[in-house]
Design an enzyme around this catalytic site. Structure first.
Site, PDB file in Angstrom:
ATOM      1  CE  LYS B  75      -3.860   1.701   2.835  1.00 47.99           C
ATOM      2  NZ  LYS B  75      -4.521   1.526   4.134  1.00 47.99           N
ATOM      3  CB  SER B 150      -7.759   3.312   3.235  1.00 48.24           C
ATOM      4  OG  SER B 150      -6.991   2.844   4.314  1.00 48.24           O
ATOM      5  CB  SER B 174      -7.628   0.566   6.311  1.00 52.03           C
ATOM      6  OG  SER B 174      -8.319   1.769   6.565  1.00 52.03           O
TER       7      SER B 174
END
Lengths: 98, 502
Positions: B75, B150, B174
């Site tokens: 990420k 996320s 997330s």
């Protein structure tokens, strides 16, 4: 904790703090939305928490220090690599004071 | 496709040279070329030439880490030296970190190969990967839906076979949320378990770094690699890191008995009756574990005037019944009770900690017959310590009880049970391919019985049925019972349909 409601003055005050200009017709809409969101938080009071100790951390760590010895970090080049403006090995910024 | 395999399987395949790291990386790019234009899982893709070079290098090295040569994505809040890191925001659109985050360093030290930096809600502020400055990530299962967030880019990339695993960040869901919405497995670790050094923070006192992959075992493998104390993170926990992988086969069965409420049970019954079902059977194991609750259920059925035939499909415990319960069951419509009896030999019963006495069995069956129930007994053959004579004892006991039906099952040791552990230690378990462990699967493939050879067990199994069902007193009982209940013709038909001599 009774359900929180926001008044129009509250909305205007918050808008001022956030430096947002909102038109009169939007004040109503935001008042309702904000009341809903803030009021949603009060649902937490429905939880039964008797006998549950307040927990703000789980690792038990307090005051984590290291010895004050100098070790290698990064080269000046690396440190300045993302600086938009440099001067003789320094970060160059706009003047704050005249 | 190769990327449908788990990390463990990929690692074995690489080790045995069934395929190469280059094959895996090429497959990633195949998926990316084909699907990423629509899915948009990435913010930054690494230079393909460089990645392929790394894959080829990995193929030349000897495999000394399970993650070696396996493609992954990370990420975008994780600092990656020399590779653009944006945390999903244009504010960092040109930011190139000069150091590696600890977690990233650990993964590349293990030899895994980075494919790219994945899309996320900017700064982690979001739960759908829509609040990104680099266009939303779509859910690969349905492009009209969000991937979650996320860490949406991670979840989408794994789902769409653009990588084998990912490193994500979870503050308020997330990792968990996109994993759930994209049907992969992700783990939010305990705060402090994995170093936060070099990760652009969202909420410094909440942020955790964790694995995302296709199953729990993969997550355990990754976590073992990234967990641990880091002196560069002052909130890093300095304690032992468990060997997650070896803990995977722990029994997840808890000890809590959580039944549906009496009201809920009878509400469901009423609903089913209204829907048109004629008979309802209870699958509780066992119905009267809580004797009082069982009685209350019967009372509630009676109180609401619900009239339907029922019986508890799973055997009841003989030490959890009394005449009051039976009378309430009868009144509420129950017509048959089954008992888990297992054996007619007290020693064998004690050995498996059944916790019942033969006298209790006799008493329970008598009570049931007095109430007018059809009675059914479940027995097991091949229990620990069993011999041909103990099994004969079981059959004799079954006959003595004058049950209306009896079922004799050959013992199958199930993983997580005492029997399994005992027999495994003795070396009796032949396979741990759980697909072979089915109710009616051939037991010979699963284990060697420690005290009784297969031939005797098979003989006893067949003889049990013959002895019980051809017993003259049983035949008479069944005949007259059949007349009384009006099912004689059906019984005779079934008798001839049964393959007694298989």
């Amino acid at each position: 904790m009774k359900k929180i409601t926001l008044s129009k003055d509250d909305v205007l005050h918050i808008a001022k703090l956030a430096k947002l200009n909102i038109s009169d017709k939007l004040i109503d809409k935001y008042q309702h939305q904000m009341t809903d969101i803030v009021g949603f938080v009060s649902e937490l009071t429905e939880l039964k928490t008797e006998g549950v100790p307040p927990t703000s951390q789980v690792t038990g760590l307090v005051n984590v220090f290291r010895d004050d010895i100098v070790t290698t970090s990064m080269s000046q080049e690396e440190v300045l690599a993302n600086a938009p403006k440099k001067h003789h090995g320094f970060f160059l910024t706009d003047a704050v004071f005249k | 496709m190769l990327l449908d395999l788990s990390i463990k399987q990929l690692s074995e395949g690489l080790k045995n040279k069934r395929f190469s790291s280059l094959d895996l990386v090429n497959e990633c790019y195949e998926s990316i070329d084909k699907l990423n234009p629509e899915i948009n899982a990435f913010i930054t893709l690494l230079d393909k030439g460089e990645v392929i070079k790394k894959a080829k290098e990995a193929d030349k090295k000897t495999k000394d880490n399970i993650l070696q040569g396996i493609p992954f994505v990370i990420k975008d809040p994780f600092s990656t030296k020399g590779i653009r890191t944006t945390a999903g925001s244009n504010v960092l659109g040109n930011y190139i970190p000069q150091y590696n985050s600890t977690v990233y360093q650990k993964i590349i030290d293990a030899g895994a190969i980075l494919i790219g930096k994945t899309n996320m809600d900017a700064w982690g502020h979001g739960a759908s990967t829509e609040n990104t400055d680099f266009n939303p990530t779509k859910n690969p299962w349905d492009l009209t839906r969000v991937a979650g967030g996320s860490s949406g880019g991670n979840a989408a990339a794994i789902t769409a076979r653009m990588a084998a695993f990912a490193i994500g960040e979870d503050t308020g869901g997330s990792i968990r949320n996109p994993s759930g919405w994209c049907n992969i497995t992700g783990l939010k670790v305990t705060y402090g378990r994995v170093s936060r050094y070099g990760v652009i923070s969202y909420v410094s006192s909440f942020d955790t770094m964790g694995p995302m992959a296709k199953n729990a075992e993969d997550c355990a493998i990754i976590l073992k690699q990234i967990a641990g104390y880091d002196n560069k993170d002052a909130t890093s926990y300095n304690g032992i890191v468990p060997d997650y992988v070896s803990l995977l086969d722990k029994n997840i069965q808890g000890k809590k008995f959580r039944p549906k409420s009496v009201k809920r049970v009878v509400d469901e019954i009423a609903y089913m009756l209204k829907a048109g079902f004629k008979e309802i059977n209870f699958l509780d194991d066992t119905f009267s574990t809580d004797l009082n609750r069982a009685k209350l259920i019967c009372e509630e059925i009676i109180r609401r005037g619900l009239k339907f035939p029922w019986h508890p499909l799973n055997g009841m415990r003989v030490d959890r019944v009394d005449s009051e319960l039976f009378s309430l069951m009868k009144e509420s419509g129950c017509y048959k009770v089954s008992f888990g009896i297992e054996s007619g030999n007290q020693e064998i019963l004690d050995r498996i900690n059944k916790g019942i006495k033969l006298e209790q069995v006799i008493r329970a069956v008598k009570l049931a017959k007095k109430e007018g129930f059809e009675t059914f007994g479940y027995f097991m053959l091949g229990l620990p310590g069993e011999t041909e004579s103990t099994m004969k004892e079981t059959v004799r006991f079954a006959k003595k009880l004058k049950l209306d039906m009896a079922k004799f099952n050959i013992t199958i040791p199930l993983p997580g049970t005492e029997i399994f552990k005992e027999w495994d230690e003795k070396g009796c378990i032949k396979t741990k391919d759980w697909a072979k462990y089915n109710f009616y699967a051939p037991y010979e493939a699963i284990y060697e019985h420690p005290t009784v050879p297969h031939s005797i067990l098979n003989k006893s199994y067949r003889n049990a049925y013959l002895a019980f069902y051809f017993d003259p007193s049983f035949l008479l009982r069944r005949f007259f019972g059949g007349i009384k209940r009006g099912v004689l013709l059906r019984d005779i038909k079934l008798f001839f349909k049964t393959s007694w001599f298989n």
